[in-house]
Design a protein around this motif. Structure first.
Motif, PDB file in Angstrom:
ATOM      1  N   VAL A  47       0.678  -1.185   0.013  1.00 19.72           N
ATOM      2  CA  VAL A  47      -0.161  -0.134   0.091  1.00 19.72           C
ATOM      3  C   VAL A  47       0.853   1.001  -0.014  1.00 19.72           C
ATOM      4  CG1 VAL A  47      -1.579   1.390   1.257  1.00 19.72           C
ATOM      5  CG2 VAL A  47      -1.959  -1.196   1.085  1.00 19.72           C
ATOM      6  N   ALA A  48       1.785   1.088   0.774  1.00 19.68           N
ATOM      7  CA  ALA A  48       3.037   2.275   0.814  1.00 19.68           C
ATOM      8  C   ALA A  48       3.605   2.515  -0.583  1.00 19.68           C
ATOM      9  CB  ALA A  48       4.076   2.314   1.973  1.00 19.68           C
ATOM     10  N   HIS A  49       4.037   1.325  -1.264  1.00 16.53           N
ATOM     11  CA  HIS A  49       4.848   1.549  -2.360  1.00 16.53           C
ATOM     12  C   HIS A  49       3.686   2.158  -3.669  1.00 16.53           C
ATOM     13  CE1 HIS A  49       7.069   0.098  -5.867  1.00 16.53           C
ATOM     14  NE2 HIS A  49       6.077  -0.543  -6.409  1.00 16.53           N
ATOM     15  N   THR A  50       2.484   1.480  -3.437  1.00  8.34           N
ATOM     16  CA  THR A  50       1.585   1.731  -4.803  1.00  8.34           C
ATOM     17  C   THR A  50       0.767   3.143  -4.352  1.00  8.34           C
ATOM     18  OG1 THR A  50      -0.236   0.504  -3.959  1.00  8.34           O
ATOM     19  CG2 THR A  50       1.750  -0.375  -5.413  1.00  8.34           C
ATOM     20  N   GLY A  51       0.695   3.488  -3.090  1.00 10.22           N
ATOM     21  CA  GLY A  51      -0.322   4.433  -2.919  1.00 10.22           C
ATOM     22  C   GLY A  51      -1.811   4.003  -2.813  1.00 10.22           C
ATOM     23  N   GLY A  52      -1.932   2.860  -2.754  1.00 11.77           N
ATOM     24  CA  GLY A  52      -3.243   2.061  -2.576  1.00 11.77           C
ATOM     25  C   GLY A  52      -3.892   1.873  -3.849  1.00 11.77           C
ATOM     26  N   PRO A  81      -0.879  -0.262  -9.500  1.00 13.65           N
ATOM     27  CA  PRO A  81       0.041   0.223 -10.345  1.00 13.65           C
ATOM     28  C   PRO A  81       0.027   0.253 -11.731  1.00 13.65           C
ATOM     29  CG  PRO A  81       0.794  -1.906  -9.409  1.00 13.65           C
ATOM     30  CD  PRO A  81      -0.760  -1.373  -8.974  1.00 13.65           C
ATOM     31  N   GLN A  98      -4.280  -4.625  -6.404  1.00 13.48           N
ATOM     32  CA  GLN A  98      -4.414  -4.694  -5.109  1.00 13.48           C
ATOM     33  C   GLN A  98      -5.260  -6.048  -4.693  1.00 13.48           C
ATOM     34  OE1 GLN A  98      -3.049  -2.777  -2.658  1.00 13.48           O
ATOM     35  NE2 GLN A  98      -2.091  -1.151  -4.029  1.00 13.48           N
ATOM     36  N   ASP A 105       0.887   9.258   7.863  1.00 13.68           N
ATOM     37  CA  ASP A 105       0.253   9.221   6.294  1.00 13.68           C
ATOM     38  C   ASP A 105      -0.440   7.917   6.368  1.00 13.68           C
ATOM     39  OD1 ASP A 105       0.111   8.755   3.780  1.00 13.68           O
ATOM     40  OD2 ASP A 105       2.069   8.851   3.235  1.00 13.68           O
ATOM     41  N   LEU A 154      -1.386   6.028   4.266  1.00 17.13           N
ATOM     42  CA  LEU A 154      -0.779   4.892   3.441  1.00 17.13           C
ATOM     43  C   LEU A 154       0.054   3.960   4.081  1.00 17.13           C
ATOM     44  CD1 LEU A 154      -0.204   6.833  -0.158  1.00 17.13           C
ATOM     45  CD2 LEU A 154      -1.862   5.176   0.496  1.00 17.13           C
TER      46      LEU A 154
END
Lengths: 319, 359
Positions: free
Chosen positions: A139-144, A147, A241, B325, B327
């Motif tokens: 989630v942190a990598h893709t912004g939720g 991709p 996701q 954050d 996220l």
């Protein structure tokens, strides 16, 4: 007849029953299509190959899950290991895509194995924690969001292409199956898995390094989950996701339906393959019958219980 | 044991407390952890230590707390119930159909909801006991059945739960009295000291004290612990093993039903949401472990699981006040969970005789 039944080994009985049930599903589905459409699409090679292609993803996950269940453990980190491998593979791209995905599976497996074997945390909770950490990382990598990167050509080839009319994914599944079946039945490591699953203390006292056996099994499971994730990303051309969420429970169900004991130590690999085919066909026939989701879930649960009542009963505890 | 010893009463009580502390290290640890987390949270919150904050937090925690208690009972007996989230969803869907109309009808609806969930738990238990199957796989399958039934009852999210009941059950005692014109609309003098108590918290504590505590003291309740510690020994001692296992799963169904009923009243609707059911089941396992219940069985209590659920929820409360954050939220939750279970396990690295680790 009675002597024939008596000659069946206890480990083979579940496999025979499950295979019989696969035939029942196919016949019931064919009966339904004959009555409504007048054709038999279920028995055509094309349909069966498509089913096996769908089953390949579940089959690879289940193969890894089985090595862990044989130890009496369980790997709940499968869903986000799949997703993470798929996402990182498609993010990196190029020739390094698949190795990156597999490396993620390897790392997750190592962490799982070390936590379970060395810290002695029950696998049920430790792999669950690892799963949520992986989810958090993704989630942190893709912004939720899903991709934007697409799968590489090699991933697409492995998952969706065909050789001589047979989907490549089936070959991948077959290769993974042969490797794992060989590990389980032909190598010292495989025998150690069964021994440790039966009674860890006894295995330890007979000189098996049980902690490394546990780590090894979790690494196999992580690698299998990662491969399935990479294939799935190739099949749908991108990672998204929660793509692995639908694979955890069916994988456990397939392993158990195939006669592997959930507490470890017993089970044959071919049973897991049969279990996967059973679940995939059951899903497919139910969707051909246009069964609503509610009915599907109920039938799904009932089938698992019924099959287990036929052959999964454990001995009464008397001492 | 202690009754025979000739130590003075006060000393005996002190040593009993000490024993209890030694035997329930996980439970007391959970209470301390929760108190630390929640008090710090209130200090950091701009409107901390107020009734409104407490009510909002209580409302968010009740369903998970009930599900965690549901999970705790089979876990104590050395099993696991992967259907608790699904049974909760089923109960919420039933409640969303039935809990409306005049008071008598609503009471009937609540009873049917709880009864159905309890019956579902009983079926789980019957399959485990008489079918002699492993609980984990049985409840995996019956969980699918429960979701299927929930979808049959409520194919689309919705429902109309009585609005007065919704208001009364999700606010303070004073609001409850005001809604139903009890105790001079909640202005009675004797009510004032406790008027701030959130109703959800009250329901939770009442169910825990009136159902779990008496049950734990019965032979059946003690047998659940005995099965979790050593099933063979429990059998040889002539304890009612089958009855206890049946009771464990039935009670799990009941608690899951409480969770579903409350969820339906709180949200005013029912929703056969499969991911939500799965999340509740997995969180219940985490809560049980955080609350000091051993996944191997025999150690812990449903109250501990309740505290574990409160810890889990407190962690998520922090995200709102500390500007983390969003996220990163799932990552922090995962790391905290892993860290919490790993801390309790460091002991395993110091064990001298490796054989002690295998069980």
């Amino acid at each position: 007849m009675a002597s024939l039944i008596a000659r069946i080994k206890p480990d083979d009985f579940p496999i025979l029953v499950a295979s019989g049930f696969i035939l029942v599903i196919l016949l019931a589905g064919t009966g339904y299509t004959l009555a409504t459409l007048g054709t038999m699409p279920l028995l055509t090679p094309n349909y069966l190959l498509t089913q096996l292609q769908t089953g390949a993803f579940l089959g690879i996950v289940a193969a890894g899950m089985m090595t862990v269940i044989l130890l009496g453990h369980i790997d709940l980190s499968v869903p986000w290991t799949m997703t993470a491998a798929a996402m990182m593979a498609s993010t990196i791209g190029g020739p390094a895509a698949i190795p990156t995905g597999l490396a993620i599976g390897l790392c997750v497996g190592l962490v799982n194995g070390l936590g379970v074997a060395y810290l002695r945390i029950p696998s049920m909770i430790f792999t669950l924690g690892v799963d949520s950490v992986m989810r958090g990382l993704m989630v942190a990598h893709t912004g939720g969001f899903a991709p934007q990167d697409t799968a590489t050509d090699l991933m697409r080839y492995l998952a969706a292409d065909k050789i001589l009319g047979i989907p490549v994914a089936i070959f991948v599944w077959a290769a993974v199956s042969i490797v794992i079946a060989a590990i389980l039945s032909r190598t010292a490591f495989g025998k150690s898995i069964y021994a440790t699953g039966n009674r860890e203390a006894a295995a330890y006292l007979s000189g098996i390094r049980t902690r490394w056996v546990i780590v090894g099994a979790f690494v196999i499971s992580g690698l299998c989950a990662a491969s399935a994730g990479i294939l799935l990303a190739g099949y749908s051309n991108k990672a998204y996701q929660g793509m692995g969420n639908a694979y955890l429970l069916p994988a456990i169900a397939a392993v158990v339906i195939g006669g592997t004991h959930i507490l470890g130590g017993r089970g044959r690999f071919i049973g897991t393959v049969v279990g996967v085919i059973l679940i995939v066909l059951l899903n497919s026939v139910l969707s051909i019958m246009q069964m609503p989701e509610a009915g599907r879930q109920i039938i799904y649960g009932t089938v698992i219980i019924t099959m287990l009542l036929v052959y999964g009963r454990t001995a009464r505890v008397t001492s | 044991m202690s009754a025979i010893s000739a130590t003075p009463r006060g000393q005996r009580r002190a040593s009993a407390l000490e024993t209890s502390f030694k035997q329930n290290r996980g439970f007391y640890g959970a209470i301390v952890l929760f108190a630390l987390l929640y008090i710090t949270y209130n200090f950091l919150h701009p409107r901390g230590f107020t009734t409104n904050v407490l009510i909002a937090n209580a409302n968010e925690s009740v369903a998970l707390a009930f599900v965690a208690m549901a999970q705790a009972v089979p876990v104590l007996a050395g099993g696991l119930d992967l259907s608790v989230g699904a049974v909760m969803t089923l109960a919420a869907c039933i409640a969303s159909e039935l809990v409306n109309g005049d008071p008598l009808r609503m009471a009937f609806g609540c009873l049917v909801t709880l009864g159905a969930a309890t019956a579902f738990g009983f079926v789980n238990g019957a399959i485990v006991v008489y079918g002699r199957l492993q609980p984990i796989i049985v409840t995996l399958a019956t969980g699918a059945v429960a979701i299927g039934l929930a979808l049959l009852i409520r194919p689309k999210p919705g429902g109309d739960v009585d609005l007065d009941l919704n208001w009364a059950a999700t606010n303070s005692l004073r609001d409850l009295a005001e809604t139903y014109h009890l105790f001079e609309d909640g202005e009675a003098a004797w009510l004032q000291p406790i008027a701030w108590v959130p109703v959800p918290l009250l329901i939770l504590v009442l169910v825990a004290l009136l159902v779990w505590v008496p049950f734990k003291r019965t032979v059946t309740g003690r047998t659940i612990y005995a099965i979790g510690s050593a099933e063979g020994a429990a059998y040889m001692s002539g304890l009612p093993i089958n009855r206890a296992k049946l009771a464990a799963f039935t009670l799990a169904g009941f608690f899951a039903g409480c969770a579903g009923l409350y969820l339906a009243i709180q949200t005013g609707s029912g929703n056969a949401d499969i991911p939500q059911a799965g999340a509740y089941t997995l969180n219940s396992i985490a809560a049980v472990v955080l609350g000091g219940v051993s996944l191997l069985g025999g150690i812990g209590s449903a109250i501990g699981a309740l505290i574990g659920a409160l810890i889990l929820r407190s962690i998520s409360f922090y995200f709102r006040i500390l500007s983390i954050d969003p996220l990163l939220q799932p990552l922090v939750e995962g790391v905290v969970l892993l860290a919490a279970v790993s801390l309790g396990a460091v002991r395993a690295l110091r064990v001298k005789n490796r054989l002690e680790l295998f069980r």
